[in-house]
Design a protein around this motif. Sequence first.
Motif, PDB file in Angstrom:
ATOM      1  N   GLY A  80      -7.352  -9.702 -14.312  1.00  0.00           N
ATOM      2  CA  GLY A  80      -5.986  -9.198 -14.451  1.00  0.00           C
ATOM      3  C   GLY A  80      -5.939  -7.696 -14.640  1.00  0.00           C
ATOM      4  N   SER A 107       0.909  -3.601 -13.130  1.00  0.00           N
ATOM      5  CA  SER A 107       1.653  -4.853 -12.963  1.00  0.00           C
ATOM      6  C   SER A 107       3.170  -4.615 -12.924  1.00  0.00           C
ATOM      7  N   TRP A 116      -2.943 -10.630 -24.234  1.00  0.00           N
ATOM      8  CA  TRP A 116      -3.300 -11.844 -23.510  1.00  0.00           C
ATOM      9  C   TRP A 116      -2.194 -12.885 -23.691  1.00  0.00           C
ATOM     10  N   PRO A 117      -1.780 -13.535 -22.594  1.00  0.00           N
ATOM     11  CA  PRO A 117      -0.779 -14.591 -22.732  1.00  0.00           C
ATOM     12  C   PRO A 117      -1.335 -15.728 -23.596  1.00  0.00           C
ATOM     13  N   GLY A 118      -0.476 -16.370 -24.315  1.00  0.00           N
ATOM     14  CA  GLY A 118      -0.906 -17.488 -25.152  1.00  0.00           C
ATOM     15  C   GLY A 118      -1.333 -17.037 -26.535  1.00  0.00           C
ATOM     16  N   THR A 119      -2.383 -16.230 -26.612  1.00  0.00           N
ATOM     17  CA  THR A 119      -2.903 -15.817 -27.920  1.00  0.00           C
ATOM     18  C   THR A 119      -2.194 -14.591 -28.468  1.00  0.00           C
ATOM     19  N   GLY A 120      -1.687 -13.744 -27.572  1.00  0.00           N
ATOM     20  CA  GLY A 120      -1.059 -12.505 -28.009  1.00  0.00           C
ATOM     21  C   GLY A 120      -2.044 -11.453 -28.488  1.00  0.00           C
ATOM     22  N   ARG A 161      -5.776  -6.971 -25.144  1.00  0.00           N
ATOM     23  CA  ARG A 161      -6.804  -6.965 -24.105  1.00  0.00           C
ATOM     24  C   ARG A 161      -7.824  -5.906 -24.506  1.00  0.00           C
ATOM     25  N   ASP A 216      -2.959  -5.411 -15.582  1.00  0.00           N
ATOM     26  CA  ASP A 216      -2.432  -5.343 -16.944  1.00  0.00           C
ATOM     27  C   ASP A 216      -3.313  -4.473 -17.853  1.00  0.00           C
ATOM     28  N   VAL A 244      -1.055  -4.939 -21.921  1.00  0.00           N
ATOM     29  CA  VAL A 244      -0.310  -6.173 -22.157  1.00  0.00           C
ATOM     30  C   VAL A 244      -1.219  -7.134 -22.936  1.00  0.00           C
TER      31      VAL A 244
END
Length: 152
Positions: free
Chosen positions: A60, A73, A121-125, A128, A63, A119
Amino acid sequence: MVLWAIRRIGGFRPPPLHAHDVVGRRVDEVIRYFGTYGMGSPGFFALGLEHDWLVVSLWGAADWLRLEGRLLSEIVEDELTSFLVGRTITALNVDRASMNIGFGNGTTLIIDDDSSTRVPWPGTGKPRALAPDEDLRDGVFLCPTEELWTGD
């Protein structure tokens, strides 16, 4: 692991990248979703430089990377192309956790040391960030082909 280090890219073992390998070269193409793992793309970022690809092998990558202060992104394809295609690379600096690529039009592409600029990480927040044993210098390289598989 967020960085697909060179040791994990099959038999392909590119040499370490140096600024003189890319400075002065013209960008012919931009791909935000470079590479494959068989079922899709890990979302590496790549710049086509005549017969080579300058690859940033982060999952990714759009991001992680910022162009003119904006995440890749968030930039539409046409705008990204107008910023980079046809431009000459004027500078390259890659450190353990940051990167800076300068272009002839004054544009700068960066990965900042500060993980809060990315940004989560999706899910964990969670931010990165590279793991302590990862080094961005292992994941930014020249590749002679678009056919980059990321499986073990």
